[in-house]
Design an enzyme around this catalytic site. Sequence first.
Site, PDB file in Angstrom:
ATOM      1  N   LYS A  36       0.854  -1.185   0.000  1.00  0.00           N
ATOM      2  CA  LYS A  36       0.000   0.000   0.000  1.00  0.00           C
ATOM      3  C   LYS A  36       0.889   1.233   0.000  1.00  0.00           C
ATOM      4  O   LYS A  36       1.941   1.238   0.650  1.00  0.00           O
ATOM      5  CB  LYS A  36      -0.885  -0.006   1.264  1.00  0.00           C
ATOM      6  N   CYS A 119      -2.027  10.013  -6.456  1.00  0.00           N
ATOM      7  CA  CYS A 119      -3.107   9.724  -5.511  1.00  0.00           C
ATOM      8  C   CYS A 119      -4.227  10.750  -5.685  1.00  0.00           C
ATOM      9  O   CYS A 119      -3.995  11.955  -5.620  1.00  0.00           O
ATOM     10  CB  CYS A 119      -2.619   9.742  -4.064  1.00  0.00           C
TER      11      CYS A 119
HETATM   12  O1  RRO Z   1      -5.453   5.704  -0.648  1.00  0.00           O
HETATM   13  C1  RRO Z   1      -6.095   6.166  -1.615  1.00  0.00           C
HETATM   14  O2  RRO Z   1      -7.109   6.869  -1.477  1.00  0.00           O
HETATM   15  C2  RRO Z   1      -5.670   5.928  -3.000  1.00  0.00           C
HETATM   16  C3  RRO Z   1      -4.375   6.069  -3.454  1.00  0.00           C
HETATM   17 BR1  RRO Z   1      -2.937   6.434  -2.342  1.00  0.00          BR
HETATM   18  C4  RRO Z   1      -4.077   5.900  -4.832  1.00  0.00           C
HETATM   19  O3  RRO Z   1      -2.947   6.037  -5.326  1.00  0.00           O
HETATM   20  N1  RRO Z   1      -5.119   5.626  -5.658  1.00  0.00           N
HETATM   21  C5  RRO Z   1      -6.380   5.482  -5.215  1.00  0.00           C
HETATM   22  O4  RRO Z   1      -7.282   5.227  -6.028  1.00  0.00           O
HETATM   23  N2  RRO Z   1      -6.647   5.630  -3.879  1.00  0.00           N
END
Ligand code: RRO
Length: 300
Positions: A36, A119
């Site tokens: 993650k 993100c």
């Molecule tokens: O954690 C998120 O909300 C998230 C991330 Br870091 C990302 O790179 N892509 C996404 O769809 N959600």
Amino acid sequence: MFSQDFPVFNASGVWCTTKEELESLGKSEASAIVFKTMTLLPREGNPKPRFFLGSNFSINSMGLPNLGVDYYCSISADLRKYKKPLIASIAGFSQNEFLVLFDKINKASFDIVEVNLSCPNLEGKGLFAYDLKTSFLILKKIMKKTKKKVGVKLPPYFDRQTIKKVAEEFLKLKIDFITLVNSYPLGCFIYINKEAMVIKPNLGIGGLGGGILQPIALAQVVLFYQYTKGKLPIVAVGGIEEVSDIYRYTLAGASFFGIGTRLWQEGPEMFSRLKKELKEFLKKKKVKSLKEKIGKVKFL
Ligand code: RRO
């Protein structure tokens, strides 16, 4: 860099936040373990509900829930036992944070770092990738000191001119691979009976992923492949559910494949299903290896 005969693994964000989840990827047929996206400090993420699964799409506004870079560094050595590439994914809230995160990963037991410049769910913050000047600067500094392979995760839309510019710069910086694509940043869905948004954060608007994203992601893969003349390896992410999707992305120019939404639904056993099905698919097609089909789509 990754397994050649089954270059398929999880997309960052899915099945990879806790040690238990990461272990289950280790035990599966996935050919790498992608973590993650991690931040300097642990984060709870956005308020729930923050994930919605539709018929052929997902919407998420997770907001980077993760256990923090120090935790992931501390468990990385133990995950070596699975003998798979360990891929850290990092996101800072500033240029300096990216560099501090990178220094920590550079010293830990990871093989690869994916710099997440895309993100979609940080309220009040744009996507880093759309600030090309800062993005190039961060990557330049990272490439100077890296002991790891470095990839960059990009958003699902750049226009052709920007793709050319990014491709040129990445080749110059000797970036090892790009991951195409992150979720489409502004998606939402509404329940008819409740007359309400399906997720809570940020006015109900979050990153759109899943099957619906495939035609968009494919176009980015095609253009990056063409503009780099195949010199920049591509990890395709965006609606991969079946081996035919893997094959389609291969023709477009991808060498590796990340699975998000469908993995969330099906769980890590998905990798053994796909591995078996891919073998049969290639046999039927009389293709020895996906490698011979990379970027071989016919233009009309
Ligand atoms: O954690 C998120 O909300 C998230 C991330 Br870091 C990302 O790179 N892509 C996404 O769809 N959600």
